[in-house]
Design a protein around this motif. Structure first.
Motif, PDB file in Angstrom:
ATOM      1  N   GLU A 300       0.823  -1.127  -0.018  1.00  8.35           N
ATOM      2  CA  GLU A 300       0.043  -0.069  -0.080  1.00  8.35           C
ATOM      3  C   GLU A 300       0.980   1.255   0.022  1.00  8.35           C
ATOM      4  OE1 GLU A 300      -3.291   2.322   2.805  1.00  8.35           O
ATOM      5  OE2 GLU A 300      -2.614   0.072   3.166  1.00  8.35           O
ATOM      6  N   LYS A 301       1.805   1.328   0.714  1.00  3.96           N
ATOM      7  CA  LYS A 301       2.939   2.469   0.820  1.00  3.96           C
ATOM      8  C   LYS A 301       3.529   2.822  -0.417  1.00  3.96           C
ATOM      9  CE  LYS A 301       3.326   2.190   5.982  1.00  3.96           C
ATOM     10  NZ  LYS A 301       4.236   1.776   7.077  1.00  3.96           N
ATOM     11  N   LEU A 302       4.049   1.488  -1.068  1.00  4.27           N
ATOM     12  CA  LEU A 302       4.664   1.679  -2.527  1.00  4.27           C
ATOM     13  C   LEU A 302       3.901   2.100  -3.373  1.00  4.27           C
ATOM     14  CD1 LEU A 302       7.117   1.235  -3.993  1.00  4.27           C
ATOM     15  CD2 LEU A 302       6.498  -0.933  -4.375  1.00  4.27           C
ATOM     16  N   LEU A 303       2.707   1.732  -3.440  1.00 10.37           N
ATOM     17  CA  LEU A 303       1.749   2.385  -4.369  1.00 10.37           C
ATOM     18  C   LEU A 303       1.237   3.870  -4.220  1.00 10.37           C
ATOM     19  CD1 LEU A 303      -0.718  -0.907  -5.089  1.00 10.37           C
ATOM     20  CD2 LEU A 303       1.233   0.069  -6.414  1.00 10.37           C
ATOM     21  N   LYS A 304       0.981   4.085  -2.970  1.00  5.52           N
ATOM     22  CA  LYS A 304       0.762   5.437  -2.833  1.00  5.52           C
ATOM     23  C   LYS A 304       1.922   6.341  -3.089  1.00  5.52           C
ATOM     24  CE  LYS A 304      -0.685   8.488   1.172  1.00  5.52           C
ATOM     25  NZ  LYS A 304      -1.015   8.553   2.518  1.00  5.52           N
ATOM     26  N   TYR A 305       3.264   6.028  -2.628  1.00  8.93           N
ATOM     27  CA  TYR A 305       4.450   6.759  -2.843  1.00  8.93           C
ATOM     28  C   TYR A 305       4.630   7.138  -4.295  1.00  8.93           C
ATOM     29  CZ  TYR A 305       9.471   7.768  -2.479  1.00  8.93           C
ATOM     30  OH  TYR A 305      10.867   8.576  -2.460  1.00  8.93           O
ATOM     31  N   ALA A 306       4.436   5.937  -5.366  1.00 10.96           N
ATOM     32  CA  ALA A 306       4.299   6.177  -6.612  1.00 10.96           C
ATOM     33  C   ALA A 306       3.109   7.055  -7.240  1.00 10.96           C
ATOM     34  CB  ALA A 306       4.076   4.944  -7.637  1.00 10.96           C
ATOM     35  N   ALA A 307       1.857   7.000  -6.630  1.00  5.54           N
ATOM     36  CA  ALA A 307       0.837   7.748  -7.115  1.00  5.54           C
ATOM     37  C   ALA A 307       1.071   9.267  -6.671  1.00  5.54           C
ATOM     38  CB  ALA A 307      -0.368   7.519  -6.045  1.00  5.54           C
ATOM     39  N   ASN A 308       1.796   9.505  -5.540  1.00  7.38           N
ATOM     40  CA  ASN A 308       2.183  10.861  -5.243  1.00  7.38           C
ATOM     41  C   ASN A 308       3.222  11.571  -6.030  1.00  7.38           C
ATOM     42  OD1 ASN A 308       0.398  11.607  -3.146  1.00  7.38           O
ATOM     43  ND2 ASN A 308       1.832  10.413  -1.528  1.00  7.38           N
ATOM     44  N   GLU A 549      19.257  21.488  -4.039  1.00  7.00           N
ATOM     45  CA  GLU A 549      19.991  22.479  -4.941  1.00  7.00           C
ATOM     46  C   GLU A 549      21.377  21.878  -5.375  1.00  7.00           C
ATOM     47  OE1 GLU A 549      18.197  26.835  -3.352  1.00  7.00           O
ATOM     48  OE2 GLU A 549      19.861  25.986  -2.374  1.00  7.00           O
ATOM     49  N   LEU A 550      22.010  21.292  -4.471  1.00  3.35           N
ATOM     50  CA  LEU A 550      23.417  20.794  -4.829  1.00  3.35           C
ATOM     51  C   LEU A 550      23.278  19.484  -5.582  1.00  3.35           C
ATOM     52  CD1 LEU A 550      26.419  20.463  -4.455  1.00  3.35           C
ATOM     53  CD2 LEU A 550      25.771  18.938  -2.375  1.00  3.35           C
ATOM     54  N   SER A 551      22.246  18.674  -5.455  1.00  2.13           N
ATOM     55  CA  SER A 551      21.980  17.419  -6.144  1.00  2.13           C
ATOM     56  C   SER A 551      21.629  17.626  -7.437  1.00  2.13           C
ATOM     57  CB  SER A 551      20.980  16.514  -5.628  1.00  2.13           C
ATOM     58  OG  SER A 551      21.585  16.168  -4.327  1.00  2.13           O
ATOM     59  N   ALA A 552      21.137  18.968  -7.815  1.00  2.00           N
ATOM     60  CA  ALA A 552      20.669  19.294  -9.107  1.00  2.00           C
ATOM     61  C   ALA A 552      21.798  19.354 -10.196  1.00  2.00           C
ATOM     62  CB  ALA A 552      19.914  20.526  -9.186  1.00  2.00           C
ATOM     63  N   PHE A 553      23.153  19.681  -9.663  1.00  2.00           N
ATOM     64  CA  PHE A 553      24.395  19.776 -10.376  1.00  2.00           C
ATOM     65  C   PHE A 553      25.057  18.492 -10.530  1.00  2.00           C
ATOM     66  CE2 PHE A 553      22.646  23.969  -9.457  1.00  2.00           C
ATOM     67  CZ  PHE A 553      22.696  24.489 -10.775  1.00  2.00           C
ATOM     68  N   MET A 554      24.765  17.541  -9.998  1.00  3.55           N
ATOM     69  CA  MET A 554      25.201  15.975  -9.946  1.00  3.55           C
ATOM     70  C   MET A 554      25.205  15.235 -11.210  1.00  3.55           C
ATOM     71  SD  MET A 554      27.310  15.942  -7.356  1.00  3.55           S
ATOM     72  CE  MET A 554      27.815  17.203  -6.214  1.00  3.55           C
ATOM     73  N   PRO A 555      25.607  14.207 -11.532  1.00  5.20           N
ATOM     74  CA  PRO A 555      25.190  13.405 -12.504  1.00  5.20           C
ATOM     75  C   PRO A 555      23.736  12.710 -12.472  1.00  5.20           C
ATOM     76  CG  PRO A 555      27.464  12.982 -11.933  1.00  5.20           C
ATOM     77  CD  PRO A 555      26.852  13.825 -10.816  1.00  5.20           C
ATOM     78  N   SER A 556      23.350  12.492 -11.248  1.00  5.26           N
ATOM     79  CA  SER A 556      21.958  12.061 -11.189  1.00  5.26           C
ATOM     80  C   SER A 556      21.492  12.259  -9.914  1.00  5.26           C
ATOM     81  CB  SER A 556      21.937  10.391 -11.269  1.00  5.26           C
ATOM     82  OG  SER A 556      22.913   9.725 -10.092  1.00  5.26           O
ATOM     83  N   MET A 557      20.147  12.292  -9.582  1.00 10.50           N
ATOM     84  CA  MET A 557      19.470  12.863  -8.710  1.00 10.50           C
ATOM     85  C   MET A 557      18.564  11.795  -7.950  1.00 10.50           C
ATOM     86  SD  MET A 557      18.008  16.581  -9.790  1.00 10.50           S
ATOM     87  CE  MET A 557      17.597  17.262  -8.212  1.00 10.50           C
ATOM     88  N   GLN A 558      18.556  11.631  -6.858  1.00 12.02           N
ATOM     89  CA  GLN A 558      17.759  10.700  -6.013  1.00 12.02           C
ATOM     90  C   GLN A 558      16.979  11.118  -4.806  1.00 12.02           C
ATOM     91  OE1 GLN A 558      19.288   7.230  -3.611  1.00 12.02           O
ATOM     92  NE2 GLN A 558      18.535   5.825  -5.295  1.00 12.02           N
ATOM     93  N   PHE A 559      15.593  11.031  -4.874  1.00 12.27           N
ATOM     94  CA  PHE A 559      14.848  11.398  -3.718  1.00 12.27           C
ATOM     95  C   PHE A 559      14.692  10.129  -2.939  1.00 12.27           C
ATOM     96  CE2 PHE A 559      13.774  15.052  -6.527  1.00 12.27           C
ATOM     97  CZ  PHE A 559      13.688  16.079  -5.719  1.00 12.27           C
ATOM     98  N   SER A 560      14.208  10.451  -1.655  1.00 14.39           N
ATOM     99  CA  SER A 560      13.811   9.424  -0.961  1.00 14.39           C
ATOM    100  C   SER A 560      12.577  10.156   0.179  1.00 14.39           C
ATOM    101  CB  SER A 560      14.460   8.644   0.128  1.00 14.39           C
ATOM    102  OG  SER A 560      14.053   7.565   0.644  1.00 14.39           O
ATOM    103  N   ILE A 561      13.106  11.075   1.037  1.00 13.32           N
ATOM    104  CA  ILE A 561      12.055  12.022   1.502  1.00 13.32           C
ATOM    105  C   ILE A 561      11.499  12.862   0.504  1.00 13.32           C
ATOM    106  CG2 ILE A 561      11.704  13.781   3.414  1.00 13.32           C
ATOM    107  CD1 ILE A 561      12.446  11.157   4.815  1.00 13.32           C
ATOM    108  N   PRO A 562      10.312  12.614   0.070  1.00 16.31           N
ATOM    109  CA  PRO A 562       9.575  13.446  -0.743  1.00 16.31           C
ATOM    110  C   PRO A 562       9.512  14.912  -0.407  1.00 16.31           C
ATOM    111  CG  PRO A 562       8.023  12.303   0.147  1.00 16.31           C
ATOM    112  CD  PRO A 562       9.325  11.927   0.934  1.00 16.31           C
ATOM    113  N   PRO A 563       9.736  16.063  -1.422  1.00 16.53           N
ATOM    114  CA  PRO A 563       9.418  17.250  -1.100  1.00 16.53           C
ATOM    115  C   PRO A 563       7.936  17.829  -0.431  1.00 16.53           C
ATOM    116  CG  PRO A 563       9.585  17.005  -3.612  1.00 16.53           C
ATOM    117  CD  PRO A 563       9.840  15.564  -2.807  1.00 16.53           C
TER     118      PRO A 563
END
Length: 641
Positions: A300-308, A549-563
């Motif tokens: 349930e949490k995974l599907l909600k994460y994707a939906a958000n 802001e820093l991650s935006a200038f890296m080769p790739s970005m990864q979220f976990s805590i969502p904005p």
């Protein structure tokens, strides 16, 4: 006629010339002559010794290197000392030294035999190299050389828990095995991405040969790094049938500038990746479940994460389902309680255009259904006799660690991953752990490995089939594996110890070591309650924004805590910077990524890469931090106004 000489029988017939006594006037002349003769002899002797010393001095110089009994120095073309190495394991007997062509060799110390040589190599007009080898012929004698680092700033070696750029050395450390380690759990060890390579701001580089049982120590009072080779009391092992005679061999190269010498060393010593990972992984962020849910993840949490992700209009290269999806560690099955219909879940995610990557590791815990199978088939690393599987403790329990030097183990592990892909459409895998510190202190593998970090290499090779999207946190001689490498988990703090300030130094260090496809870990850090600032277990809001802001200038970005956990204003900031990354940063990164295949040059480059003559930039950690802080402050000012 005859003359009779008195004396009877036995007397002698001879002509007798009466002796004359020296006069007092002639004695000084004779004394002066004797003294003169002695002085002449002394002068000749001194001249001979002088000529011999000149010849010996000439013998002990080779190009820009001067050897003495206690070590050697290297000068640049301008005559300045750029490198100094002292011998700590013995004093050379210089009378045993000879020079033949470009090789200067010695066969003794003052108390024992050895094999020692320095060979001059000129691979390019702008590069001068020296091959150095000190080999003991008696077992269990360590070899130790001490490099003085006070002449320049140094970079490379390994990622560390407290990361600075350039390297900042503090305290004293006796030489310890230079092997891959989990620095989140063992913060005084060397990190999971490591190579025995260092480069300095004065265009000098040193690469320790991979065959060396290499131990590293340091002393900040003496300003020295200790390079030691030993088998005694060490996790390194000699090859089967070989005596444990230590050998310290390495190459020191001096160039005209730091960029050109690094390019030479990378081409000489590091493999290049064979392909560029999937383009979408550079353009769009990935989203991990770890920092938000930890092991408390379910269907349930995974599907909600994707939906958000869709609800808030974010792009997604893939969702990374992290730790907590299986019942036991070592099962390659979804927990039926937490994921009652995994097939339907994956079908839903696929229909919504989500690719899913799974967290994976090299451990099979003792309560896993696969544990008995692995023991029976001999798939685990074993204890020293080779008779029994070894049990190891890791952060999620006790079990066996898979022996990736064993072809049968590799086939079995790969078959489990193929099954997950075929049954659920898993896109790739996040290869967790793999560090040598999880091996027993004494261990046996099917393929004998003298260097424990080779285990890391064998594990990362398992990512090769999934390298379009795969992620690994450990690497050793693994530059040709075209997956994303990331420094180990960051805490949700500001500082240099696994915090925000460590991100740039860690990424630069990994780049210098030849790993160019970099994932700089999750934006905001891992949000552990005891290792974060802020409420509700979330990273501090300002920290999160700066990290974003820093991650935006890296080769790739990864979220976990969502904005969206912080509100609409942070969502807007995240949209802005992910869009900036996609439109401005990713195209340039992809351009440089294609060049990596032929050059090995870093994608994330230190400032001195393009300004080798500006020596202020070699100590640019504060410069980068201040520039970045200024940039972020301007962005914050624009947001407020």
């Amino acid at each position: 006629m005859y003359q009779v000489v008195p004396g009877g029988a036995g007397g002698t017939i001879t002509d007798v010339i009466p002796k004359q006594k020296l006069s007092k006037d002639t004695r000084p002349l004779v004394g002066a002559g004797v003294i003169g003769l002695v002085l002449v002899i002394a002068a000749v002797t001194a001249w001979c010794y002088y000529i011999a010393s000149l010849r010996k001095a000439e013998l002990l110089k080779t190009e820009l290197l001067d050897l003495n009994k206690d070590g050697y120095i290297i000068r640049n073309q301008g005559g300045s000392i750029v490198f100094r190495m002292d011998f700590r394991s013995g004093t050379l007997d210089l009378d045993s030294c000879t020079k033949e062509g470009e090789i200067l060799s010695c066969v003794r110390t003052t108390d024992r035999k050895l094999i020692f040589f320095i060979e001059t190599v000129r691979p390019k007009d702008t590069v001068q190299c020296y091959r150095v080898r000190w080999e003991e012929v008696v077992p269990d004698i360590p070899v130790e050389h001490a490099m003085t680092y006070k002449f320049a700033h140094w970079y490379g070696g390994a990622v560390s828990a407290v990361q600075h750029w350039p390297i900042s050395i503090s305290g004293q450390q006796a030489p310890k095995p230079f092997v891959t380690s989990d620095i989140y759990s063992n913060r005084d060890e060397f990190g999971g991405i490591l190579e025995s390579y260092w480069i300095s701001s004065n265009a000098t580089a040193i690469k320790i040969n991979n065959s060396v049982p290499f131990h590293l120590g340091w002393n900040d009072t003496e300003k020295t790094m200790y390079f030691q080779a030993r088998y005694n009391d060490s996790s390194f092992k000699p090859n089967p049938g070989e005596m444990p005679c230590a050998e310290l061999s390495y190459r020191v190269c001096v160039g005209s500038d730091v960029t050109s010498i690094h390019k030479y060393m990378v081409r000489r010593y590091f493999n290049k990746p064979n392909k560029v990972p999937a383009e979408v992984m550079f353009r769009h962020p990935s989203w991990s479940t770890w920092a938000l849910h930890k092991t408390d993840i379910d269907q349930e949490k995974l599907l909600k994460y994707a939906a958000n992700i869709r609800k808030y209009n974010f792009n997604c290269s893939q969702i990374e389902l992290d730790d907590g999806y299986s019942r036991r560690y070592g099962d390659f099955e979804f927990d039926p309680v937490k994921f009652p219909n995994a097939s339907a879940m994956f079908h839903k995610l696929k229909s919504d255009d989500f690719m899913v990557s799974l967290w994976i590791h090299p451990f099979v815990n003792h309560d896993s259904e696969n544990f008995h199978t692995c023991v029976e088939r001999g798939l685990f690393v074993r204890e020293p006799t080779g008779q029994l599987s070894a049990l190891v403790r890791w952060w999620n329990g006790i079990g066996g660690i898979l022996d990736f030097t064993n072809p049968e183990t590799r086939d079995w592990f790969a078959s489990q991953l193929r099954s997950l892909r075929s049954r659920f459409g898993v896109s790739s895998f996040k290869f967790e752990a793999g560090e040598a510190n999880y091996l027993p202190w004494k261990f046996k593998t099917l393929e004998s490995i003298r260097d424990p970090s080779i285990f890391t290499r064998r594990y990362t090779e398992m990512a090769s089939l999934y390298n379009d999207r795969a992620e690994a946190r450990s690497g050793y001689q693994s530059q040709n594996i075209s997956c994303f490498f990331r420094p180990i988990d960051r805490d949700s703090v500001w500082g240099y110890e696994l915090g925000l300030k460590s991100v740039i130094p860690a990424v630069l260090t990994i780049s210098i070591l030849g790993y160019q496809f970099i994932l700089p870990d999750m934006i905001g850090g891992n949000a552990y309650v005891n290792r974060t600032y802020g409420n509700r277990g979330l990273p501090d809001r300002e920290l999160y924004i700066r990290w974003l802001e820093l991650s935006a200038f890296m080769p790739s970005m990864q979220f976990s805590i969502p904005p969206w956990e912080y509100g609409d204003d942070v969502v807007e900031i995240a949209r802005k910077y992910t869009a900036l990354h996609e439109s401005l940063v990713a195209p340039r990164v992809l351009e440089l990524a294609s060049e990596v295949l032929s050059t090995g040059d870093p994608i994330i480059r230190p400032v001195w890469w393009i300004a080798t003559g500006d020596f202020v930039l070699y100590f640019d950690e504060l410069t980068i931090s201040s520039l970045f802080s200024h940039f972020c402050s301007k962005q914050a000012w624009k947001r407020v106004n």
